[in-house]
Design a protein around this motif. Sequence first.
Motif, mmCIF file in Angstrom:
data_model
loop_
_atom_site.group_PDB
_atom_site.id
_atom_site.type_symbol
_atom_site.label_atom_id
_atom_site.label_comp_id
_atom_site.label_asym_id
_atom_site.label_seq_id
_atom_site.Cartn_x
_atom_site.Cartn_y
_atom_site.Cartn_z
ATOM 1 N N ILE A 59 0.959 -1.040 -0.003
ATOM 2 C CA ILE A 59 0.036 0.101 -0.064
ATOM 3 C C ILE A 59 0.721 1.163 -0.101
ATOM 4 O O ILE A 59 1.868 1.213 0.729
ATOM 5 N N ASP B 17 10.101 -2.127 3.750
ATOM 6 C CA ASP B 17 9.755 -2.141 2.340
ATOM 7 C C ASP B 17 10.926 -1.245 1.683
ATOM 8 O O ASP B 17 10.734 -0.175 1.355
ATOM 9 N N PHE C 170 0.352 -1.511 -5.014
ATOM 10 C CA PHE C 170 1.516 -2.010 -6.174
ATOM 11 C C PHE C 170 1.986 -3.348 -5.396
ATOM 12 O O PHE C 170 1.970 -3.874 -4.337
ATOM 13 N N GLY D 276 2.184 0.639 4.240
ATOM 14 C CA GLY D 276 2.682 1.612 4.081
ATOM 15 C C GLY D 276 3.492 2.150 5.364
ATOM 16 O O GLY D 276 3.586 1.692 6.219
ATOM 17 N N GLU E 120 7.416 -0.625 8.184
ATOM 18 C CA GLU E 120 5.878 -1.064 7.984
ATOM 19 C C GLU E 120 5.385 -2.023 8.772
ATOM 20 O O GLU E 120 5.958 -3.216 9.114
ATOM 21 N N LYS F 274 11.092 -1.525 -6.270
ATOM 22 C CA LYS F 274 10.547 -2.347 -4.957
ATOM 23 C C LYS F 274 11.072 -3.705 -5.004
ATOM 24 O O LYS F 274 10.721 -4.131 -3.726
ATOM 25 N N GLU G 225 11.801 1.841 4.583
ATOM 26 C CA GLU G 225 10.396 2.192 4.933
ATOM 27 C C GLU G 225 9.813 1.247 6.090
ATOM 28 O O GLU G 225 9.508 0.146 5.692
HETATM 29 ZN ZN ZN Z 1 5.924 0.958 1.442
#
Ligand code: ZN
Length: 284
Positions: A79, A158, A101, A245, A129, A176, A127
Amino acid sequence: MKLIRFGNPGQEKPGLLLEDGRRIDVSDFGQDYDEAFFGGDGLERLATWAAANEATAPTVDESVRLGPPLARPSKIVCIGLNYADHAKESGAEIPKEPILFFKATSAIVGPNDPIVIPKNSVKTDWEVELAFVIGKKASHVSEERALEHVAGYVLHNDYSEREWQLERGGQWVKGKSCDTFAPIGPFIATTDEIPDPQDLKLWLKLNGELIQNSSTQQMIFGVRTLVSYVSQFMTLLPGDVITTGTPPGVGLGFKPPKFLKPGDVVELGVEGLGSSRQIAQAWK
Ligand code: ZN
């Protein structure tokens, strides 16, 4: 329960982290933590097995590597921009609907494995998460029934190559999916251990400095909404990972931006889900 997997990459065995901190080998249970396990009442069967066998199960030494706490799932759904402040630091609009994604499942590694800066990368970023694992096949699930489809929660970093994600055209997946871009774990906590996934602190340190520090209270779309929403577009299979996210504090948001270089140490955690640590390595 807290599910772990341990051993050399590709040869991990299933285990449990017990309340007293002991790690045990549950190979004798006879099943790895994969789609068949999560989809076949594996958590219930494992709980029954553990109640009878955990006292006598072999201990796994602290020195043994932790792998990702589940076998490679059918998909990782990510997300994007799910914290308003992070959307702002990225120069993006606050999303009206969840941004979805994919991340390649070949990116998955253990929680404390090195992060390899990809060949020709100049903008590798972090990131922290909250991620969750699907426990029951989910297609067109209502929000009311959404949480019945979650097996547990897990920490995820992430990792993202910002040039490839944002400057090379097409979809974010390019930035990613590199190898080592999905350290997952240390453990999957079953849902009974995390009564409210929307009230968890999460943090990340770069070389000892706290640079991400937020709470899942700040998420725009919560876990319940996300399960239901994603299931309108695809069937979620047991063992699939959805990562929810990241809050502000990624390298892209600094002025000037900061990106990883070899030797950097990244440490992160989510309340109730332990912590992980990755050291950045050059590609070779
Ligand atoms: Zn992320």
